[in-house]
Design an enzyme around this catalytic site. Structure first.
Site, PDB file in Angstrom:
ATOM      1  N   HIS B  10     -31.356  27.889  51.171  1.00  0.00           N
ATOM      2  CA  HIS B  10     -30.480  27.458  50.084  1.00  0.00           C
ATOM      3  C   HIS B  10     -31.279  27.030  48.860  1.00  0.00           C
ATOM      4  O   HIS B  10     -30.972  27.407  47.741  1.00  0.00           O
ATOM      5  CB  HIS B  10     -29.574  26.312  50.549  1.00  0.00           C
ATOM      6  CG  HIS B  10     -28.508  25.989  49.551  1.00  0.00           C
ATOM      7  ND1 HIS B  10     -28.746  25.241  48.421  1.00  0.00           N
ATOM      8  CD2 HIS B  10     -27.208  26.342  49.494  1.00  0.00           C
ATOM      9  CE1 HIS B  10     -27.625  25.142  47.717  1.00  0.00           C
ATOM     10  NE2 HIS B  10     -26.684  25.807  48.342  1.00  0.00           N
ATOM     11  N   GLU B  50     -38.423  28.667  43.650  1.00  0.00           N
ATOM     12  CA  GLU B  50     -39.054  29.980  43.534  1.00  0.00           C
ATOM     13  C   GLU B  50     -39.862  30.276  44.788  1.00  0.00           C
ATOM     14  O   GLU B  50     -40.459  29.353  45.345  1.00  0.00           O
ATOM     15  CB  GLU B  50     -40.006  29.998  42.331  1.00  0.00           C
ATOM     16  CG  GLU B  50     -39.347  29.727  40.989  1.00  0.00           C
ATOM     17  CD  GLU B  50     -38.609  30.929  40.440  1.00  0.00           C
ATOM     18  OE1 GLU B  50     -38.992  32.062  40.813  1.00  0.00           O
ATOM     19  OE2 GLU B  50     -37.664  30.739  39.671  1.00  0.00           O
ATOM     20  N   GLY B  78     -20.715  29.345  55.660  1.00  0.00           N
ATOM     21  CA  GLY B  78     -20.130  29.059  54.349  1.00  0.00           C
ATOM     22  C   GLY B  78     -20.029  30.336  53.537  1.00  0.00           C
ATOM     23  O   GLY B  78     -20.300  31.430  54.038  1.00  0.00           O
TER      24      GLY B  78
END
Lengths: 163, 125
Positions: B10, B50, B78
């Site tokens: 995430h 990154e 999700g």
């Protein structure tokens, strides 16, 4: 009576409960706790407070809260105390304890490895599977991204997922 | 055929939040059976950090991967797991038509996590 409550974030997508419910079911089968429930911080049902009420109504005198979170970040360190403090005041005779989040564990590397190995030989379109399975936990929630799309089993419609 | 594993994460506005996940990936990289199968193991972030997931995929292909297996480091079904990550893989397939892409189950589906949860409960017991 000893209760265990998995504390989970929750999601607008009804099917997000799939994994945490599966862990709760396996922990229930292991019978180390008289009660094993799941309580959500946001969106999904039941709420954390509702699950605590259920456990206390069944006679829980000790409730171990187990964060179903990767790390002890904002939701565990800030949001959980915010919802827990008023509940503790409501049930002063119940002993509440909070366990650690998942954090680091070599078994997480095992899980990554096993997932990657089984994906290598799976069908190319395996990535649509979670979306199909998500509809299994559906409730008619207008906030769910699948609501009124062809995938929603409760209130299907012509809406597109990205509308 | 050179294979890559791309761990899809995430990401967090607080990069320290990725520390435990990076340890898990390092643990996997330290296992000879894992690097024999996946000589390239990259981490890609959906938000905040990154490299992002498309960059991690492209890097693994630059390093020679002909097949990319992507595993979501997520706990829930999700919208990211259901929609965003498959979308990123579909786009990668368009950019690299000769590469085979696979997506694994997200981490939360593994019964291994039940064992970890049980241990976290016992540690407090």
């Amino acid at each position: 009576m000893n209760a265990l409550i998995l504390f989970s974030h929750g999601s607008l997508l009804c099917g997000s409960v799939e994994a945490v419910e599966a862990h709760a079911a396996r922990l229930r089968d292991r019978r180390e706790f008289d009660f094993v429930g799941v309580g959500f911080l946001n969106y999904s049902q039941p709420s954390f407070a509702e699950t605590v009420h259920e456990a206390v109504a069944l006679g829980a005198t000790r409730i171990l809260i187990l964060p179903y979170f990767l790390i002890p970040g904002f939701f565990v360190s800030k949001s959980l105390p915010e919802v827990l403090t008023p509940i503790q005041a409501q049930f002063p005779n119940v002993d509440f304890q909070v366990a650690e989040a998942l954090g680091f564990d070599t078994r997480l590397a095992d899980a990554l490895w096993e997932s990657a190995l089984s994906a290598r030989t799976a069908d190319n379109d395996q990535w649509s599977e979670p979306l199909k399975r998500a509809t299994l936990s559906c409730r008619p929630s207008p906030d769910c991204p699948l609501y009124q799309t062809p995938l929603c089993p409760k209130v299907p419609g012509e809406k597109k997922l990205h509308d | 055929m050179t294979e890559a594993l791309v761990v899809m994460v995430h990401g967090s506005p607080r990069p320290v939040a990725n520390k435990e996940m990076l340890r898990v990936v390092e643990e996997l990289r330290s296992r000879p059976e894992a690097t024999a199968r996946f000589p390239i193991i990259e981490v890609g972030y959906m938000e905040c950090n990154e490299p992002d997931i498309p960059t991690a995929i492209d890097q693994s292909i630059l390093k020679g991967a002909k097949m990319v297996t992507a595993v979501p480091y997520f706990l829930h079904t999700g919208t990211h797991v259901c929609d965003d990550l498959p979308g990123l893989l579909e786009m990668a397939r368009v950019r690299h038509p000769s590469v085979i892409f696979k997506m694994g189950d997200y981490l939360g589906l593994s019964p291994r996590l039940t064992d970890i949860l049980e241990q976290r409960a016992q540690q407090k017991g």
